[in-house]
Design an enzyme around this catalytic site. Structure first.
Site, PDB file in Angstrom:
ATOM      1  N   SER A 336     187.371  -6.032  30.679  1.00  0.00           N
ATOM      2  CA  SER A 336     186.551  -5.307  31.658  1.00  0.00           C
ATOM      3  C   SER A 336     187.325  -4.283  32.473  1.00  0.00           C
ATOM      4  O   SER A 336     186.717  -3.479  33.188  1.00  0.00           O
ATOM      5  CB  SER A 336     185.880  -6.305  32.606  1.00  0.00           C
ATOM      6  N   HIS A 377     172.936 -11.185  36.824  1.00  0.00           N
ATOM      7  CA  HIS A 377     173.178 -10.327  37.990  1.00  0.00           C
ATOM      8  C   HIS A 377     171.924  -9.673  38.552  1.00  0.00           C
ATOM      9  O   HIS A 377     171.977  -9.075  39.624  1.00  0.00           O
ATOM     10  CB  HIS A 377     174.174  -9.224  37.613  1.00  0.00           C
ATOM     11  N   CYS A 390     179.387  -6.516  35.410  1.00  0.00           N
ATOM     12  CA  CYS A 390     178.203  -6.891  34.633  1.00  0.00           C
ATOM     13  C   CYS A 390     178.287  -6.322  33.220  1.00  0.00           C
ATOM     14  O   CYS A 390     178.258  -5.104  33.021  1.00  0.00           O
ATOM     15  CB  CYS A 390     176.939  -6.393  35.325  1.00  0.00           C
TER      16      CYS A 390
END
Length: 642
Positions: A336, A377, A390
Site C-alpha cells: 500500500s 470502510h 482502502c
C-alpha cells in the site's frame, strides 16, 4: 724374469728391445692424455669464467646483490571513510602479515608452517599453486593480522637455517566499525582473484594485491587505493637489516567524506536489530543518503584479516543471505505504500477528483473475481482512501486507469528503474506494462493485473531505496534527485521534475499526513509529539492470501516463511521534508505495527540531533567520534516513545 738356457743371446736381446719400446709408447700416450686433460680443464675454466664475468655478468651481479640488498615493499594505506560531520567510519591500523618468498620456497616446509600459523595445509597449498605463473620475485601472502604467537614463531624461524621462505611485513589493516555497522554501505576488501585480474576493471593489479570487493570499497576502489612505497636495505647472511640504502614512502589513498550521518545510521541500526529487512533514510532535497541498514549483516573485519574457504562457503550458503544489501538489492512488492503514486495518476489524468467517492463494503468484484479489502470502510474519497488504506477505492481507480497509465506515473517517480546510487549491484525492480508482458511472456495484459498493481501487488517490485526516492520526490513537489553516498562540493541538479498540479500533490500529501496524525490513520504508531511526520503503511504479500491459507493447512512451518512484509515510508517535517525513511521488515506482517515505529525512531534521531546542533549543550553526546560509542549511546538518540 728367469733366464731360459735354451734361448740364444740374439733372442734375449730382441725380447728386451721390444719391452723397452712398449714402455716408451705407453709413457708417451700417458703424457699426451695428461696434456689433453690439462688443456680441457683449462678451457673449461676459461669458458666458465667468460660465462660468469661476460655473458651472464648482469644476471649474476643481480643475484649477488640480492644476497646483500633486500627490497621491501611498503604497502600504501587505503583512504579513510568519514561521515558527513567528519567522524571516522573506516580507518586503518598497523598489522603484521606473513608471506612466502618463492625463490626460497621448499614444498616440504609447507606442512610445518601451516601448523604453526594455524592454517589449513590444503588452503596453503592452493594459495601457492595460485602463484605458479606469477614472477618469482612476487611473495605469496599467507596470513594477515598475526597474533603474538604467530609473531613469535615468525621471528624465531624466518632465517636461512629453518624456514628461509618465511617473510614478515608490516601492513595497514582495514578497520571497520564493530557489529557490522554500515557493513553493506562501506563493503569490504580482499585479495584480487583470477577472475578479477582478467577483467578490465582490475587489469592494472597483480596477484596478491588488495582491492575493494563490495560496497563503497569497490565503487571507489581506484580513489581509495594508494601507491605502494619501497625500501632498499642492506642485509646480512641471515636476512637481518644492516643499512638503509633507499626509501620511497607510500602514498595513501584518497579519503572519502560520505553523506551518512553516523547518529542517524546508529539509530537505524539499533531500531532494526534482531529483525530481517532494511532501513533507508535520504534527504529528498539533494539525494544524500543519511542512513542505510540491511539485516542480517556481516563483519567486514573478518574479510580484512583474511577469510578461509570454509568460512566463505558458510557465508555464501547462509539462507538469510547476510551479504545481500536489501536496501538496494532486495526487491519487494511495495504494497500500500504504492497507493500515493496511483492516487497521483488518478488525479492528474482526471480519472478522479479529490471528492470522487467509492463504496467499500469489505471487497468488490471485478471481471467475475472477488477482491477483498483489509476492512469495511463505507464511503471513501481519495483522502480517506489513503488515510485508511482502502483497497476497494484503489481497485476501482486502478481498473479505470489501466496498467500502462499507472506505470507512466510510477516510472516517472523511479519505480522499476535503477536509481543510479554509487554502489555496485543495485537491482532494477519492475513496473509491469503491456509492452513488457508481451516482450517477456508473449502474452497480453489482463484487467486484473492493473487492479493488483493499484495496491502495489502483482508483478510490481521495488527496492527500499527506490521507494524512498519515489515518495521523497513526491513529498517535495514532484522533483527527484539521484541518491548518492559520497558528499560533493556542489549540489547536483535534479534528475526529473514532474509538471504536476500543486493542488493534486497537496491532496495526496494531506492523505499521508492523516495516515500518521488522524485517529483513523493506519500509521498512528509513527506519531511523535513535537515532530510533524507524514507517511504511508503497507503490507506486501509474498504469496496470495488464498495460497497462504491453503499452505497453512498443510505445512504451517513452511507457511510461516511466507508471511507478509511490513513496510512504512515516512517523511518529516510534513510541510518541508528534510528526511524520508523507508523501513521494510521481512515477515513483519503489518507496516503499521512493526515498520512505522522504526521509521519514527530514525526520524526522531535526525530531528533531535538537528535541535542539538542548533542549541548545543556540554552534556550532548551527538559529537561522539567513535562508531562504537555511537552504538552504545543510541538508546538515548533512538529511544522508544514512552
Amino acid at each position: 724374469m728367469a733366464h731360459d738356457p735354451n734361448r740364444t743371446d740374439d733372442e734375449l736381446e730382441f725380447s728386451a728391445s721390444r719391452l723397452f719400446k712398449d714402455d716408451t709408447k705407453f709413457a708417451v700416450r700417458r703424457i699426451a692424455a695428461f696434456r689433453y686433460l690439462t688443456t680441457g680443464i683449462f678451457l673449461f675454466f676459461v669458458i666458465a669464467y667468460w660465462a660468469l664475468q661476460v655473458r651472464d655478468h648482469e644476471t649474476n651481479s643481480e643475484l649477488a646483490a640480492r644476497n646483500r640488498i633486500k627490497t621491501i615493499l611498503v604497502p600504501a594505506a587505503r583512504g579513510r571513510m568519514l561521515d558527513r560531520d567528519g567522524k571516522v567510519i573506516v580507518d586503518n591500523q598497523p598489522s603484521y602479515a606473513a608471506r612466502l618468498m618463492r625463490e626460497n620456497l621448499k614444498p616440504e616446509h609447507l606442512a610445518p608452517i601451516a601448523k604453526a600459523l594455524g592454517l589449513s595445509l590444503e588452503d596453503l597449498q592452493a594459495r601457492v599453486a595460485e602463484y605458479a605463473s606469477s614472477p618469482k620475485y612476487r611473495p605469496i601472502p599467507i596470513k594477515q593480522d598475526l597474533t603474538e604467537a604467530d609473531l613469535a614463531f615468525m621471528e624465531s624461524h624466518k632465517d636461512a637455517d629453518t624456514f628461509p621462505e618465511l617473510d614478515l611485513i608490516q601492513i595497514p589493516r582495514r578497520l571497520y566499525p564493530k557489529d557490522g555497522m554500515a557493513a553493506h554501505v562501506v563493503g569490504y576488501v580482499g585479495q584480487v582473484n583470477d577472475t578479477e585480474l582478467n577483467s578490465a576493471e582490475f587489469a592494472r593489479y597483480s596477484q596478491g594485491d588488495i582491492i575493494g570487493k563490495q560496497g563503497l570499497e569497490r565503487q571507489y576502489n581506484d580513489l581509495l587505493t594508494g601507491v605502494d612505497g619501497e625500501r632498499r636495505v642492506e642485509v646480512d647472511v641471515k636476512g637481518n637489516e644492516r643499512k638503509l640504502l633507499e626509501n620511497r614512502p607510500a602514498t595513501p589513498g584518497q579519503s572519502l567524506q560520505l553523506t551518512l550521518d553516523l547518529d542517524v545510521q546508529a539509530a537505524a541500526e539499533y531500531a532494526l536489530d534482531g529483525r530481517r529487512g532494511a532501513v533507508i533514510a535520504i534527504d529528498p532535497r539533494s539525494g544524500e543518503v543519511l542512513a542505510m541498514v540491511s539485516r542480517p549483516t556481516f563483519d567486514p573485519n573478518v574479510f580484512a584479516g583474511g577469510l578461509s574457504n570454509a568460512v566463505w562457503a558458510e557465508m555464501l550458503n547462509n539462507p538469510d543471505k547476510p551479504l545481500l544489501n536489501k536496501s538496494i538489492q532486495g526487491t519487494y512488492p511495495p504494497g500500500s505504500t504504492f497507493k500515493p503514486l496511483v492516487a497521483m495518476a488518478g488525479l492528474e489524468t482526471g480519472t478522479i477528483t479529490p471528492h470522487t467517492a467509492t463504496l467499500c463494503s469489505g471487497g468488490s468484484t471485478f471481471y467475475d473475481q472477488y477482491f477483498r479489502c483489509n476492512a469495511t470502510h463505507g464511503t471513501v474519497d481519495v483522502h480517506r482512501g489513503i488515510v485508511q488504506s482502502c483497497d476497494v477505492f484503489f481497485y476501482t481507480l486502478g481498473n479505470k486507469l489501466g496498467i500502462d497509465k499507472i506505470a507512466e506515473y510510477a516510472q516517472l517517480a523511479g519505480v522499476g528503474n535503477k536509481t543510479g546510487i554509487d554502489l555496485p549491484g543495485e537491482a532494477q525492480g519492475l513496473m509491469p506494462t503491456t509492452k513488457w508482458k508481451m516482450h517477456t511472456m508473449r502474452d497480453r495484459s489482463y484487467p486484473g493485473e492493473a487492479i493488483n498493481a493499484s495496491i502495489g501487488q502483482g508483478a510490481v517490485s521495488i527496492t527500499p531505496l527506490q521507494l524512498a526516492v519515489a515518495i521523497g520526490g513526491l513529498a517535495i513537489g514532484g522533483e527527484w534527485y539521484q541518491p548518492h553516498l559520497v558528499k560533493e562540493a556542489s549540489a547536483r541538479p535534479s534528475l526529473r521534475k514532474a509538471n504536476w498540479n500543486g493542488d493534486n500533490i497537496q491532496t495526496v500529501l494531506s492523505g499521508m499526513y492523516g495516515v500518521v496524525n488522524e485517529d483513523i490513520g493506519t500509521g498512528k504508531s509513527a506519531r511523535i509529539p513535537g515532530i510533524s511526520i507524514s507517511g504511508k503503511t503497507g503490507s506486501a504479500q509474498i504469496i496470495s492470501k488464498t495460497n497462504a491459507d491453503a499452505l497453512a493447512k498443510t505445512n504451517k512451518e513452511l507457511a510461516s516463511t511466507f508471511k507478509d512484509n511490513g513496510v512504512f515510508v515516512g517523511f518529516a517535517p510534513s510541510d518541508h521534508p528534510e528526511i524520508v525513511v523507508v523501513t521494510l521488515i521481512e515477515g513483519g506482517l503489518h507496516g503499521a505495527t512493526d515498520a512505522a515505529p522504526i521509521s519514527a525512531q530514525v526520524i526522531r534521531a535526525y530531528m533531535e540531533k538537528k535541535t542539538r546542533y542548533a542549541n548545543p549543550k556540554p552534556s550532548d553526546t551527538v559529537f561522539l567520534q567513535r562508531p562504537s560509542d555511537l552504538v552504545a549511546s543510541i538508546r538515548m538518540l533512538g529511544r522508544h516513545r514512552e
